[in-house]
Design a protein around this motif. Structure first.
Motif, short mmCIF file in Angstrom:
data_model
loop_
_atom_site.label_atom_id
_atom_site.label_comp_id
_atom_site.label_asym_id
_atom_site.label_seq_id
_atom_site.Cartn_x
_atom_site.Cartn_y
_atom_site.Cartn_z
N ILE A 196 0.85 -1.17 0.23
CA ILE A 196 -0.04 0.13 0.22
C ILE A 196 0.89 1.28 0.13
CG2 ILE A 196 -1.78 -1.22 1.13
CD1 ILE A 196 -1.22 1.21 3.55
N SER A 197 0.29 2.23 -0.56
CA SER A 197 1.05 3.74 -0.74
C SER A 197 0.22 4.75 -0.13
CB SER A 197 1.66 3.89 -1.99
OG SER A 197 0.63 3.90 -2.89
N ILE A 198 0.80 5.50 0.70
CA ILE A 198 0.13 6.49 1.48
C ILE A 198 0.73 7.88 1.04
CG2 ILE A 198 -0.01 7.54 3.65
CD1 ILE A 198 0.31 4.93 4.98
N VAL A 199 -0.63 8.62 0.56
CA VAL A 199 -0.36 10.17 0.17
C VAL A 199 -0.05 10.85 1.46
CG1 VAL A 199 -1.11 12.08 -1.22
CG2 VAL A 199 -1.58 9.61 -1.79
N GLY A 200 0.91 11.58 1.49
CA GLY A 200 1.25 12.31 2.66
C GLY A 200 0.87 13.56 2.93
N THR A 201 -0.18 13.77 2.25
CA THR A 201 -0.81 15.23 2.55
C THR A 201 -2.54 14.99 2.35
OG1 THR A 201 -1.23 17.29 1.25
CG2 THR A 201 -0.75 15.43 -0.15
N ASN A 202 -3.09 16.00 3.12
CA ASN A 202 -4.64 15.76 3.11
C ASN A 202 -5.19 16.91 1.97
OD1 ASN A 202 -3.99 18.50 4.43
ND2 ASN A 202 -5.26 18.16 5.76
N SER A 203 -4.42 17.31 1.18
CA SER A 203 -4.57 18.45 -0.07
C SER A 203 -5.70 17.68 -0.99
CB SER A 203 -3.48 19.11 -0.73
OG SER A 203 -3.67 19.65 -1.80
N SER A 204 -6.48 18.32 -1.19
CA SER A 204 -7.58 17.86 -2.21
C SER A 204 -7.00 18.40 -3.78
CB SER A 204 -8.88 18.40 -2.02
OG SER A 204 -9.42 17.73 -0.93
N TYR A 205 -6.18 19.59 -3.57
CA TYR A 205 -5.59 20.10 -4.80
C TYR A 205 -4.65 18.96 -5.56
CZ TYR A 205 -2.77 23.45 -7.68
OH TYR A 205 -2.16 23.90 -8.85
N GLU A 206 -4.16 19.17 -6.77
CA GLU A 206 -3.47 18.14 -7.42
C GLU A 206 -2.14 17.98 -7.04
OE1 GLU A 206 -1.95 18.20 -12.01
OE2 GLU A 206 -4.40 18.14 -11.86
N SER A 207 -2.05 17.23 -5.89
CA SER A 207 -0.70 16.82 -5.19
C SER A 207 0.20 16.23 -6.13
CB SER A 207 -1.24 16.17 -4.02
OG SER A 207 0.16 15.34 -3.45
N THR A 208 1.37 16.63 -6.16
CA THR A 208 2.41 15.78 -6.95
C THR A 208 2.98 14.65 -6.41
OG1 THR A 208 4.13 17.17 -6.10
CG2 THR A 208 3.28 17.99 -8.25
N ASN A 209 2.77 14.57 -5.06
CA ASN A 209 3.04 13.30 -3.96
C ASN A 209 1.97 12.26 -4.45
OD1 ASN A 209 5.40 13.58 -2.27
ND2 ASN A 209 4.46 15.43 -2.24
N ARG A 210 0.76 12.63 -4.58
CA ARG A 210 -0.14 11.61 -5.33
C ARG A 210 0.20 11.23 -6.45
NH1 ARG A 210 -4.25 14.95 -4.13
NH2 ARG A 210 -4.74 14.09 -2.36
N LYS A 211 0.27 12.29 -7.51
CA LYS A 211 0.88 11.98 -8.95
C LYS A 211 2.02 11.00 -8.77
CE LYS A 211 -0.36 15.55 -12.30
NZ LYS A 211 0.09 16.48 -12.87
N LEU A 212 2.88 11.20 -7.85
CA LEU A 212 4.17 10.22 -7.94
C LEU A 212 3.77 8.79 -7.47
CD1 LEU A 212 7.14 9.63 -7.92
CD2 LEU A 212 7.41 10.51 -5.56
N LEU A 213 2.83 8.69 -6.44
CA LEU A 213 2.34 7.39 -6.12
C LEU A 213 1.44 6.67 -7.12
CD1 LEU A 213 1.58 7.68 -2.25
CD2 LEU A 213 3.75 6.77 -3.41
N GLN A 214 0.76 7.55 -7.93
CA GLN A 214 -0.08 6.91 -9.03
C GLN A 214 0.93 6.42 -10.07
OE1 GLN A 214 -2.73 10.34 -9.61
NE2 GLN A 214 -4.13 9.73 -8.29
N PHE A 215 1.95 7.27 -10.49
CA PHE A 215 2.94 6.60 -11.56
C PHE A 215 3.58 5.38 -10.84
CE2 PHE A 215 7.30 6.34 -12.75
CZ PHE A 215 7.01 6.46 -14.39
N ILE A 216 3.90 5.15 -9.67
CA ILE A 216 4.27 3.93 -9.13
C ILE A 216 3.40 3.01 -9.33
CG2 ILE A 216 5.14 2.85 -7.24
CD1 ILE A 216 6.56 5.56 -6.04
N GLN A 217 2.19 3.04 -9.10
CA GLN A 217 1.23 2.19 -9.19
C GLN A 217 1.02 1.64 -10.51
OE1 GLN A 217 -2.79 3.48 -8.86
NE2 GLN A 217 -3.34 1.98 -7.32
N LYS A 218 0.90 2.35 -11.45
CA LYS A 218 0.90 2.01 -12.88
C LYS A 218 2.08 1.46 -13.46
CE LYS A 218 0.80 6.42 -15.28
NZ LYS A 218 0.04 7.32 -16.29
#
Length: 211
Positions: free
Chosen positions: A6-28
């Motif tokens: 599992i990967s955890i996005v380390g922010t509660n931002s609803s804005y387009e987080s690049t940490n979320r993008k990084l984990l989504q890239f890792i996932q795919k």
């Protein structure tokens, strides 16, 4: 053997987080022999130290996913040289209640808008994860730092720089090996984990209270 992360996005931002993008890239990007679920902390309540040490349902759900996973990947932004308050709060919930990260292999990555990546936040996170009530097994001597993250992805969410992709692939391969070794090392010593889960700063080793 198929590994489950599992990967955890380390922010509660609803804005387009690049940490979320990084984990989504890792996932795919990493699909051979692994499955990766991206988990959010933005819906977790702020930590409030419940008297009965019972976590809210959202925290319990995250904890259960950590327990069931072979390893955890945390992507942290850097705010004022530290991790976000939301990530700190999530870790406080886990350390105060279910303690699922004890002996759990963890890989730390991070993206930031500046040139240096999230190096100070990653060091801060390592220090927190090594605390007695979390005691995760953190992959040593390896950091993936994504600087200037606002321009690091294309429109499909892929990392643009092939050198960074190769660096990430090397880090992820090392993490898979680290997970194998760590889980082999700890699987016959679960009694130690049980003992650690009973640890509390509220009592001394002799049973007396800490003022």
């Amino acid at each position: 053997m198929n590994m489950k992360f599992i990967s955890i996005v380390g922010t509660n931002s609803s804005y387009e987080s690049t940490n979320r993008k990084l984990l989504q890239f890792i996932q795919k990007h990493f699909t051979e022999g692994v499955t990766i679920e991206v988990c959010e902390i933005k819906d977790l309540p702020a930590f409030n130290e419940p008297e009965d040490r019972t976590p809210p349902q959202a925290v319990k759900a995250l904890s259960d996913k950590i327990v069931a996973a072979d390893g955890v990947i945390i992507s942290t932004p850097e705010y004022d040289h530290a991790i976000t308050a939301a990530l700190k709060s999530a870790l406080e919930w886990l350390s105060y209640t279910t303690r699922p990260l004890i002996d759990k292999p963890v890989m730390i990555v991070g993206a930031s808008h500046g040139a240096l990546g999230s190096s100070r936040a990653q060091a801060h996170l390592r220090q927190i994860l090594d605390s007695p009530e979390l005691k995760a097994r953190i992959m040593p001597s390896s950091e993936f730092l994504l600087g200037r993250s606002l321009s690091a992805f294309d429109e499909e969410g892929n990392l643009i720089d092939p050198d960074k992709v190769q660096e990430l692939e090397e880090c992820f391969e090392e993490f898979q090996l680290f997970v194998e070794i760590t889980n082999q090392l700890t699987k016959d010593h679960r009694f130690k984990a049980d003992k650690k889960q009973q640890f509390t700063w509220e009592q001394r080793a002799d049973g007396g209270d800490i003022a």
